[in-house]
Design an enzyme around this catalytic site. Structure first.
Site, PDB file in Angstrom:
ATOM      1  N   ALA A 234     -21.001  41.742 -12.283  1.00  0.00           N
ATOM      2  CA  ALA A 234     -19.663  41.477 -12.811  1.00  0.00           C
ATOM      3  C   ALA A 234     -18.523  42.172 -12.077  1.00  0.00           C
ATOM      4  O   ALA A 234     -17.403  41.658 -12.057  1.00  0.00           O
ATOM      5  CB  ALA A 234     -19.612  41.895 -14.289  1.00  0.00           C
ATOM      6  N   ASP A 254     -23.411  45.332 -13.928  1.00  0.00           N
ATOM      7  CA  ASP A 254     -23.350  45.508 -12.481  1.00  0.00           C
ATOM      8  C   ASP A 254     -24.092  46.785 -12.118  1.00  0.00           C
ATOM      9  O   ASP A 254     -24.135  47.739 -12.906  1.00  0.00           O
ATOM     10  CB  ASP A 254     -21.902  45.587 -11.990  1.00  0.00           C
ATOM     11  CG  ASP A 254     -21.785  45.297 -10.497  1.00  0.00           C
ATOM     12  OD1 ASP A 254     -21.480  44.134 -10.154  1.00  0.00           O
ATOM     13  OD2 ASP A 254     -22.013  46.211  -9.691  1.00  0.00           O
ATOM     14  N   ASP A 280     -29.500  47.790 -12.949  1.00  0.00           N
ATOM     15  CA  ASP A 280     -30.043  46.895 -11.934  1.00  0.00           C
ATOM     16  C   ASP A 280     -30.540  45.636 -12.636  1.00  0.00           C
ATOM     17  O   ASP A 280     -31.464  45.699 -13.463  1.00  0.00           O
ATOM     18  CB  ASP A 280     -31.179  47.589 -11.196  1.00  0.00           C
ATOM     19  CG  ASP A 280     -31.775  46.739 -10.082  1.00  0.00           C
ATOM     20  OD1 ASP A 280     -31.402  45.553  -9.958  1.00  0.00           O
ATOM     21  OD2 ASP A 280     -32.628  47.263  -9.335  1.00  0.00           O
ATOM     22  N   CYS A 349     -19.647  33.319  -3.160  1.00  0.00           N
ATOM     23  CA  CYS A 349     -18.483  33.155  -2.280  1.00  0.00           C
ATOM     24  C   CYS A 349     -18.971  33.066  -0.840  1.00  0.00           C
ATOM     25  O   CYS A 349     -18.572  33.838   0.023  1.00  0.00           O
ATOM     26  CB  CYS A 349     -17.481  34.295  -2.462  1.00  0.00           C
ATOM     27  SG  CYS A 349     -18.150  35.947  -2.212  1.00  0.00           S
TER      28      CYS A 349
END
EC number: 2.1.1.176
Length: 412
Positions: A234, A254, A280, A349
């Site tokens: 996140a 995260d 994790d 991305c």
């Protein structure tokens, strides 16, 4: 010549380029060490801009240099890199040639300064120019296929500043207040170079910085007041804020404690709420299943090449393969945490098919195709119902980062 004004900035740029091209560091990592002795904010920004422009135009700068030398300089030769720094300033940043010479030649103390001076002067007298769009490294262009030329065109200029609004109903109001334009409700785009902290609405948490393409995955989960959502991987929190703003009960997970501190700061500034978990994802187990999961997976980030041109030179098949393995492992765990009837959005991305289309061929879930009505004008779903954006899209509106987004659901 150590007291030459502007020399520390150029030396920092040279160190950044060496760290990226020779040691494979990210430009962000390299800048922390290289700019340590540069105190002025504008000077730090200039050093980063010089390094970024060299990386963005490196193939073309090398071609210009080779066209003015009798014998080609070795690819890793310091004179080649110093010439690239000088040329990037003169040809891209508007630095007067005499200033580029005065701050560039001292970087070659004890080296072939006469050669560098001669080559640079020759190119300036010739009126040497760069093409309208950067030339991509051959391996990169081959991977990106038929969209490579359009993507390169989108890299010619650094990106604008995108803001995501806490309240989409106030889009027109905030666009007027900030002097920006909107591509979709809940979004405002401003010219690059804007000082974020000085903008109206920052202190009250009315918006946060988030590339427009990065805002699409969370939008595709829709509003679900009170239901449970997991934002996996996140930090720094843009997607968590989006989900919380439309009513989801968000768990943000995260592995990075430092990056999660930024997420908590963003939550406090905006007044939004989420449960932040540092863990994790490959070892963590949720206490109960979720109605929705957003997995914006770790990736090579080649889709961010407009603002991080180092990825054009650092990323190859090895890095792509390593990321694809991690993405597969995260996706395999995430699908087991979804309630029957729940939605999962997978996003990266990255412009690499192995991290996008190739990663979602067999998820064990049912496809939930994305429709054109859910997307902004100028971006449509693929034939498979996925979303694929790249920097060559929306050219008249300022472009956007490269993303791949796919949506699935678990049947009841």
């Amino acid at each position: 010549m150590t007291d030459v004004p502007g020399l520390p900035v150029r030396r920092a740029a040279l160190r950044m380029l060496d760290a990226v091209l020779r040691r494979g560091e990210t430009l962000d990592q390299a800048s922390h060490a290289a700019l340590r002795q540069v105190r002025s904010g504008p000077d730090r920004a200039l050093g980063l801009a010089i390094a970024s422009e060299v990386l963005r135009w490196k193939v073309d700068l090398d071609a210009v240099i080779d066209g003015a030398t009798r014998q080609s300089l070795p690819a890793d030769a310091k004179p080649r890199m110093v010439l690239a720094i000088m040329l990037a300033q003169a040809m891209r940043l508007g630095t007067p040639p005499h200033a580029a010479i005065a701050t560039g030649l001292p970087l070659l103390a004890g080296g072939p300064r006469r050669l560098a001076h001669g080559v640079f002067s020759t190119l300036m007298k010739r009126g040497a120019t760069l093409p309208e769009a950067p030339t991509l490294p051959r391996a990169v262009a081959d991977r990106w296929g038929e969209r490579a030329s359009a993507i390169a065109t989108g890299l010619a200029e650094p990106p604008p500043l995108d803001l995501t609004l806490r309240d989409p109903d106030r889009t027109a109001e905030w666009a007027t207040k900030l002097g920006g334009a909107s591509l979709m409700p809940g979004h405002v785009r401003l010219a690059r170079g804007t000082a974020v902290e000085n903008l109206e609405g920052f202190d009250e948490g009315a918006w946060w910085v988030q590339d427009f393409a990065a805002s699409l995955p969370a939008r595709l989960l829709g509003p679900r007041a009170g239901r449970r959502a997991l934002d996996l991987c996140a930090a720094p929190g843009g997607k968590t804020l989006q989900l919380a703003a439309v009513g989801w009960n968000v768990t943000a997970l995260d592995i990075s404690k430092r990056r999660m501190e930024r997420l908590r700061e963003n939550l406090a500034r905006t007044g939004l709420e989420a449960t932040a978990v540092v863990a994790d994802a490959l070892a963590w187990e949720p206490p109960e299943l979720f109605d929705a999961i957003l997995l914006d997976a770790p990736c090579t980030a080649t889709g961010t090449c407009r603002r991080h041109p180092d990825v054009l030179h650092r990323i190859g098949l090895r890095q792509i393969g390593e990321m694809a393995e991690l993405q597969a492992a995260l996706l395999a765990r995430a699908v087991t945490w979804l309630r029957p009837g729940g939605r999962l959005v997978y996003a990266v991305c990255s412009l690499e098919p192995d991290e996008g289309e190739g990663r979602v061929q067999d998820t064990g879930l049912s496809p939930d195709p994305i429709s054109a009505e859910e997307l902004p004008h100028g971006i449509g779903p693929t034939a498979s119902g996925h979303v694929r954006t790249d920097p060559g899209m929306l050219p008249g509106a300022g472009g956007l980062d490269g993303f791949f987004v796919a949506r699935f659901f678990r049947p009841n």
